[in-house]
Design a protein around this motif. Sequence first.
Motif, PDB file in Angstrom:
ATOM      1  N   TRP A  52       0.824  -1.193   0.000  1.00  0.00           N
ATOM      2  CA  TRP A  52       0.000   0.000   0.000  1.00  0.00           C
ATOM      3  C   TRP A  52       0.868   1.258   0.000  1.00  0.00           C
ATOM      4  N   VAL A  53       0.269   2.357  -0.427  1.00  0.00           N
ATOM      5  CA  VAL A  53       0.909   3.672  -0.380  1.00  0.00           C
ATOM      6  C   VAL A  53       0.029   4.590   0.448  1.00  0.00           C
ATOM      7  N   VAL A  54       0.636   5.293   1.413  1.00  0.00           N
ATOM      8  CA  VAL A  54      -0.055   6.297   2.212  1.00  0.00           C
ATOM      9  C   VAL A  54       0.498   7.659   1.811  1.00  0.00           C
ATOM     10  N   LYS A  55      -0.389   8.567   1.414  1.00  0.00           N
ATOM     11  CA  LYS A  55       0.029   9.896   0.982  1.00  0.00           C
ATOM     12  C   LYS A  55      -0.730  10.924   1.833  1.00  0.00           C
ATOM     13  N   ALA A  56       0.003  11.639   2.677  1.00  0.00           N
ATOM     14  CA  ALA A  56      -0.589  12.628   3.575  1.00  0.00           C
ATOM     15  C   ALA A  56      -0.214  14.029   3.114  1.00  0.00           C
ATOM     16  N   PRO A  57      -1.165  14.964   3.058  1.00  0.00           N
ATOM     17  CA  PRO A  57      -0.863  16.323   2.587  1.00  0.00           C
ATOM     18  C   PRO A  57      -0.089  17.119   3.631  1.00  0.00           C
ATOM     19  N   CYS A  58       0.773  18.012   3.154  1.00  0.00           N
ATOM     20  CA  CYS A  58       1.532  18.895   4.040  1.00  0.00           C
ATOM     21  C   CYS A  58       0.872  20.260   4.194  1.00  0.00           C
ATOM     22  N   THR A  59      -0.022  20.633   3.283  1.00  0.00           N
ATOM     23  CA  THR A  59      -0.732  21.906   3.336  1.00  0.00           C
ATOM     24  C   THR A  59      -2.206  21.673   3.052  1.00  0.00           C
ATOM     25  N   ALA A  60      -3.019  22.678   3.352  1.00  0.00           N
ATOM     26  CA  ALA A  60      -4.451  22.570   3.075  1.00  0.00           C
ATOM     27  C   ALA A  60      -4.711  22.491   1.575  1.00  0.00           C
ATOM     28  N   ALA A  61      -3.907  23.200   0.769  1.00  0.00           N
ATOM     29  CA  ALA A  61      -4.072  23.130  -0.690  1.00  0.00           C
ATOM     30  C   ALA A  61      -3.777  21.725  -1.199  1.00  0.00           C
ATOM     31  N   ALA A  62      -2.750  21.093  -0.652  1.00  0.00           N
ATOM     32  CA  ALA A  62      -2.441  19.715  -1.049  1.00  0.00           C
ATOM     33  C   ALA A  62      -3.554  18.766  -0.621  1.00  0.00           C
ATOM     34  N   GLY A  63      -4.177  19.024   0.537  1.00  0.00           N
ATOM     35  CA  GLY A  63      -5.299  18.200   0.956  1.00  0.00           C
ATOM     36  C   GLY A  63      -6.479  18.308   0.006  1.00  0.00           C
ATOM     37  N   ALA A  64      -6.746  19.515  -0.506  1.00  0.00           N
ATOM     38  CA  ALA A  64      -7.827  19.679  -1.488  1.00  0.00           C
ATOM     39  C   ALA A  64      -7.501  18.932  -2.775  1.00  0.00           C
ATOM     40  N   MET A  65      -6.218  18.908  -3.171  1.00  0.00           N
ATOM     41  CA  MET A  65      -5.819  18.148  -4.353  1.00  0.00           C
ATOM     42  C   MET A  65      -6.118  16.668  -4.186  1.00  0.00           C
ATOM     43  N   LEU A  66      -5.800  16.116  -3.013  1.00  0.00           N
ATOM     44  CA  LEU A  66      -6.039  14.691  -2.785  1.00  0.00           C
ATOM     45  C   LEU A  66      -7.527  14.357  -2.827  1.00  0.00           C
ATOM     46  N   ASP A  67      -8.367  15.243  -2.313  1.00  0.00           N
ATOM     47  CA  ASP A  67      -9.802  14.997  -2.383  1.00  0.00           C
ATOM     48  C   ASP A  67     -10.269  14.926  -3.833  1.00  0.00           C
ATOM     49  N   ASP A  68      -9.767  15.851  -4.672  1.00  0.00           N
ATOM     50  CA  ASP A  68     -10.160  15.842  -6.086  1.00  0.00           C
ATOM     51  C   ASP A  68      -9.639  14.599  -6.796  1.00  0.00           C
ATOM     52  N   ILE A  69      -8.415  14.170  -6.465  1.00  0.00           N
ATOM     53  CA  ILE A  69      -7.836  13.011  -7.130  1.00  0.00           C
ATOM     54  C   ILE A  69      -8.582  11.742  -6.750  1.00  0.00           C
ATOM     55  N   SER A  70      -9.074  11.657  -5.529  1.00  0.00           N
ATOM     56  CA  SER A  70      -9.843  10.484  -5.146  1.00  0.00           C
ATOM     57  C   SER A  70     -11.102  10.367  -5.986  1.00  0.00           C
ATOM     58  N   ALA A  71     -11.725  11.498  -6.339  1.00  0.00           N
ATOM     59  CA  ALA A  71     -12.883  11.459  -7.229  1.00  0.00           C
ATOM     60  C   ALA A  71     -12.464  11.138  -8.662  1.00  0.00           C
ATOM     61  N   LEU A  72     -11.320  11.690  -9.101  1.00  0.00           N
ATOM     62  CA  LEU A  72     -10.863  11.445 -10.469  1.00  0.00           C
ATOM     63  C   LEU A  72     -10.495   9.979 -10.674  1.00  0.00           C
ATOM     64  N   SER A  73      -9.894   9.329  -9.683  1.00  0.00           N
ATOM     65  CA  SER A  73      -9.481   7.942  -9.851  1.00  0.00           C
ATOM     66  C   SER A  73     -10.680   7.038 -10.091  1.00  0.00           C
TER      67      SER A  73
END
Length: 473
Positions: free
Chosen positions: A48-69
Amino acid sequence: MTRSPLFLAALASSAVPGLDPVTVEGVPGEPGDLFEIAYVQDSQDRRWVVKAPCTAAAGAMLDDISALSGLLGRRLDVAMPMVRGLAQVPEGRAAVYLRVPGRPLDFSGLRPGPLTAEVGRTLAHIHNVEHLLFEEAGRPTYDAEAHRRRQLSELDRAAATGHVPTGLLTRWEHALEDVSLWRFAPCAVHGTFIGQNVLASFDDDGDSSSGHVRGVLAWEASRVGDAADDFAELASLAPAETLDAVLEAYAESRIERPDVHLVRRARLAAEMAPLRSLLHALASGQLDVVERTAEELRALDARVEEDDRRHAQEDAERSERTRQARERAAVLLDPDDPERPEPEWDATQPHAPFPMLGETQAISMTTLLDEPQEYVAGTAADRSAPSPEPVTGDVEEGPTWAHADDPEPEPSPWPEGAEEDSQPVPVMAADADASTFEIDEVEALPEDADGVLDLHEGASDFIAVEHRPEHPA
């Protein structure tokens, strides 16, 4: 890392039910990274891969990517990270997904061959994705003019820092103000298509030609924009013959024809890449990254003239190869040339096959000789027996050379009433009672599919997928 690998492993265990961590390995980060990453292996030998955001902007990116995947995973020929769970952190939510198998590529060492062609086809496949899918996932969308103005704005902000050499500012400003350079059709763009994010596997470790592209990582910068952005590292690092091989495979697989200035804009994108690192480092207060990026810009200013001479030579060689290819094609297509060689048979090109024997005898020739008939132009399938039976049950479509976007077929070159001595062509009168039917092409999915097609190694069917209400699956 500000978070320990053990903490990230605990996040993975809480995000994915049934994930029992056994080992964990942290990925060393660099100043300015947007994410902290760790690799986890569980009790079922899944990686598995765990990817944790370092900033709030990076956290918003991860939310969008979860929908895109969830939307994009089933449409790609290669694997991409498929988010299997999310865990809350102060900066947003950490994403957990199965590790994509493969080894990253080094574009500077890539040589023309099957693997290079696969890189071009992979890029084309990404760029062929419909825009609406990226828009539904909340990804940014830029047309040609908006993309140009966005880069002009970044250039103005970077110029105000005083860290960009004047020669580079003038050079980039002239390129961005040349409107003719920015006439392109927007497409789906990966955003960070670099060798580190392109994974390949090899049938023979000693033979690079046996490689196959397995997956593409890091979709956080994906958007609808300029296709040239995905060629930036290829244009700056790959040898000229490798870039040409990638472009050839890319053009063959693209739905739309690439524009003539794609390579020039790709080189410009590679030159301006340090600007975004500079602006991000200044915004986050990372002075060491600012100094390092400023040094890179000064080195680029010193070698830019040498790069221009090398690029001019590469472009001249590419133009000469294109001219020779066109001349060879013109010789093959000139019917008046007595020395024209016989063209080679190409099974990939559309052609009009001769009617099958059963079709040529479907109508009695005696009837044709007794009563004159009106010639009806059509394909071989149209010249079948009259009054066909209604079609029921499953219909299997055979291969066709026609494309869905092709124009209407040209009328028959035979004038009405014309006769051919060698072979009579059967005709049939139009049947007023005949009805037409259409077969709709639908995307075939297994009946037991749960909406996610997992292409990753070690996939598990019982892992639940969390969907947010604001991101419809």
